[in-house]
Design an enzyme around this catalytic site. Structure first.
Site, PDB file in Angstrom:
ATOM      1  N   GLU A 169       0.846  -1.197   0.000  1.00 43.37           N
ATOM      2  CA  GLU A 169       0.000   0.000   0.000  1.00 43.37           C
ATOM      3  C   GLU A 169       0.882   1.248   0.000  1.00 43.37           C
ATOM      4  OE1 GLU A 169      -2.414   1.472  -0.838  1.00 43.37           O
ATOM      5  OE2 GLU A 169      -4.044   1.476   0.613  1.00 43.37           O
ATOM      6  N   ASP A 213      -3.799   6.163   6.194  1.00 42.46           N
ATOM      7  CA  ASP A 213      -4.287   7.438   6.706  1.00 42.46           C
ATOM      8  C   ASP A 213      -5.278   7.117   7.833  1.00 42.46           C
ATOM      9  OD1 ASP A 213      -4.852  10.161   6.815  1.00 42.46           O
ATOM     10  OD2 ASP A 213      -6.168  10.143   5.091  1.00 42.46           O
ATOM     11  N   VAL A 245       0.107  14.429   0.832  1.00 48.79           N
ATOM     12  CA  VAL A 245       1.327  14.282   0.029  1.00 48.79           C
ATOM     13  C   VAL A 245       1.034  13.713  -1.355  1.00 48.79           C
ATOM     14  CG1 VAL A 245       2.894  14.069   1.994  1.00 48.79           C
ATOM     15  CG2 VAL A 245       1.787  12.024   1.109  1.00 48.79           C
ATOM     16  N   ASP A 282      -1.396  10.520  -5.652  1.00 51.62           N
ATOM     17  CA  ASP A 282      -1.986  11.566  -6.483  1.00 51.62           C
ATOM     18  C   ASP A 282      -2.779  12.588  -5.680  1.00 51.62           C
ATOM     19  OD1 ASP A 282      -4.135   9.711  -5.804  1.00 51.62           O
ATOM     20  OD2 ASP A 282      -5.344  10.849  -7.229  1.00 51.62           O
TER      21      ASP A 282
HETATM   22  P1  IMP Z   1      -7.341   5.501   4.523  1.00 52.91           P
HETATM   23  O1  IMP Z   1      -8.444   4.537   4.194  1.00 52.91           O
HETATM   24  O2  IMP Z   1      -7.907   6.786   5.106  1.00 52.91           O
HETATM   25  O3  IMP Z   1      -6.255   4.928   5.362  1.00 52.91           O
HETATM   26  O4  IMP Z   1      -6.774   5.996   3.152  1.00 52.91           O
HETATM   27  C1  IMP Z   1      -5.818   5.360   2.465  1.00 52.91           C
HETATM   28  C2  IMP Z   1      -5.815   5.795   1.016  1.00 52.91           C
HETATM   29  O5  IMP Z   1      -6.121   7.197   0.859  1.00 52.91           O
HETATM   30  C3  IMP Z   1      -4.445   5.629   0.459  1.00 52.91           C
HETATM   31  O6  IMP Z   1      -4.289   4.362  -0.105  1.00 52.91           O
HETATM   32  C4  IMP Z   1      -4.359   6.746  -0.573  1.00 52.91           C
HETATM   33  O7  IMP Z   1      -4.838   6.269  -1.804  1.00 52.91           O
HETATM   34  C5  IMP Z   1      -5.258   7.811  -0.049  1.00 52.91           C
HETATM   35  N1  IMP Z   1      -4.500   8.852   0.675  1.00 52.91           N
HETATM   36  C6  IMP Z   1      -4.457   9.071   2.007  1.00 52.91           C
HETATM   37  N2  IMP Z   1      -3.659  10.106   2.328  1.00 52.91           N
HETATM   38  C7  IMP Z   1      -3.153  10.538   1.151  1.00 52.91           C
HETATM   39  C8  IMP Z   1      -2.222  11.580   0.814  1.00 52.91           C
HETATM   40  O8  IMP Z   1      -1.676  12.322   1.650  1.00 52.91           O
HETATM   41  N3  IMP Z   1      -1.961  11.724  -0.506  1.00 52.91           N
HETATM   42  C9  IMP Z   1      -2.498  10.932  -1.473  1.00 52.91           C
HETATM   43  N4  IMP Z   1      -3.358   9.951  -1.202  1.00 52.91           N
HETATM   44  C10 IMP Z   1      -3.686   9.757   0.092  1.00 52.91           C
HETATM   45 MG    MG Z   2      -4.283   3.834  -2.001  1.00 52.20          MG
END
Ligand code: IMP
Ligand code: MG
Length: 183
Positions: free
Chosen positions: A95, A99, A149, A155
């Site tokens: 991955e 986040d 980021v 992206d």
């Molecule tokens: P989560 O489900 O909130 O943990 O999100 C994870 C997904 O969100 C990652 O696989 C990324 O595709 C996207 N994501 C989270 N933070 C960022 C960032 O700072 N930049 C770009 N994509 C992000």
């Molecule tokens: Mg992702």
């Protein structure tokens, strides 16, 4: 471009090599399946596998992303399933970034239900302060602060994936993309 550099190319390269060494050691004698989560992990995965000295298979999963927003909704949808059967295989999820943790928590549950022999997660970046749900990440490249980021696969509205470093966009860059974005 006035993108701020958070992790430069050399720093990324060094850490990716270290992660590849760790994985090669931990999975020695096995042929794991690297499961890349599209699209953000594509560049990380291709660099990682080239630095590993054990043979691996590759597969990809795609789950719904944030669209043009920068916040996760917590509701996840599967867009593309695996091609390969992972039953009794060693699976390493690759991955780009953790986040809130919702995506990986979903992926872990989804893949565990198919009874792999082992299930590990490697994430290049980890925004620990943002975690909203617990998910165990076995290998982390870099813990990073709570900033949005881009680059090295990541992206903003599908842009900036090709940068060879991890950076933070300036307000002007964000504004420029927002003005071009098609609804
Ligand atoms: P989560 O489900 O909130 O943990 O999100 C994870 C997904 O969100 C990652 O696989 C990324 O595709 C996207 N994501 C989270 N933070 C960022 C960032 O700072 N930049 C770009 N994509 C992000
Ligand atoms: Mg992702």
């Amino acid at each position: 471009m006035d993108t701020e550099t958070l992790l430069d190319q050399e720093t990324l390269d060094k850490r990716v090599r270290e992660l590849a060494q760790e994985l090669s050691r931990d999975f020695m004698g096995q042929t794991p399946i690297l499961v890349g989560i599209l699209k953000g992990s594509a560049i990380f995965l291709t660099d990682l596998i080239r630095h590993m000295n054990i043979d691996c298979e590759i597969d990809f999963l795609s789950i719904s992303s944030y669209g043009n927003r920068t916040e996760s909704s917590g509701s996840i949808k599967l867009l593309k399933d695996l091609d390969r059967d992972i039953f009794e295989r060693d699976v390493i999820v690759v991955e780009d970034i953790v986040d809130s943790g919702y995506s990986l928590a979903y992926i872990r549950r989804y893949l565990a239900a198919r009874n792999p022999r082992s299930l590990s997660i490697v994430a290049l970046l980890d925004k620990r302060d943002r975690r909203e749900t617990h998910v165990y990440v076995d290998y982390v490249g870099f813990p990073i602060p709570d900033r949005f980021v881009v680059g090295y696969g990541l992206d903003f509205a599908e842009r900036f994936r090709g940068l060879s470093f991890i950076g933070v966009l300036s307000e002007d860059e964000v504004e420029a993309v927002r003005n071009q974005a098609t609804p």
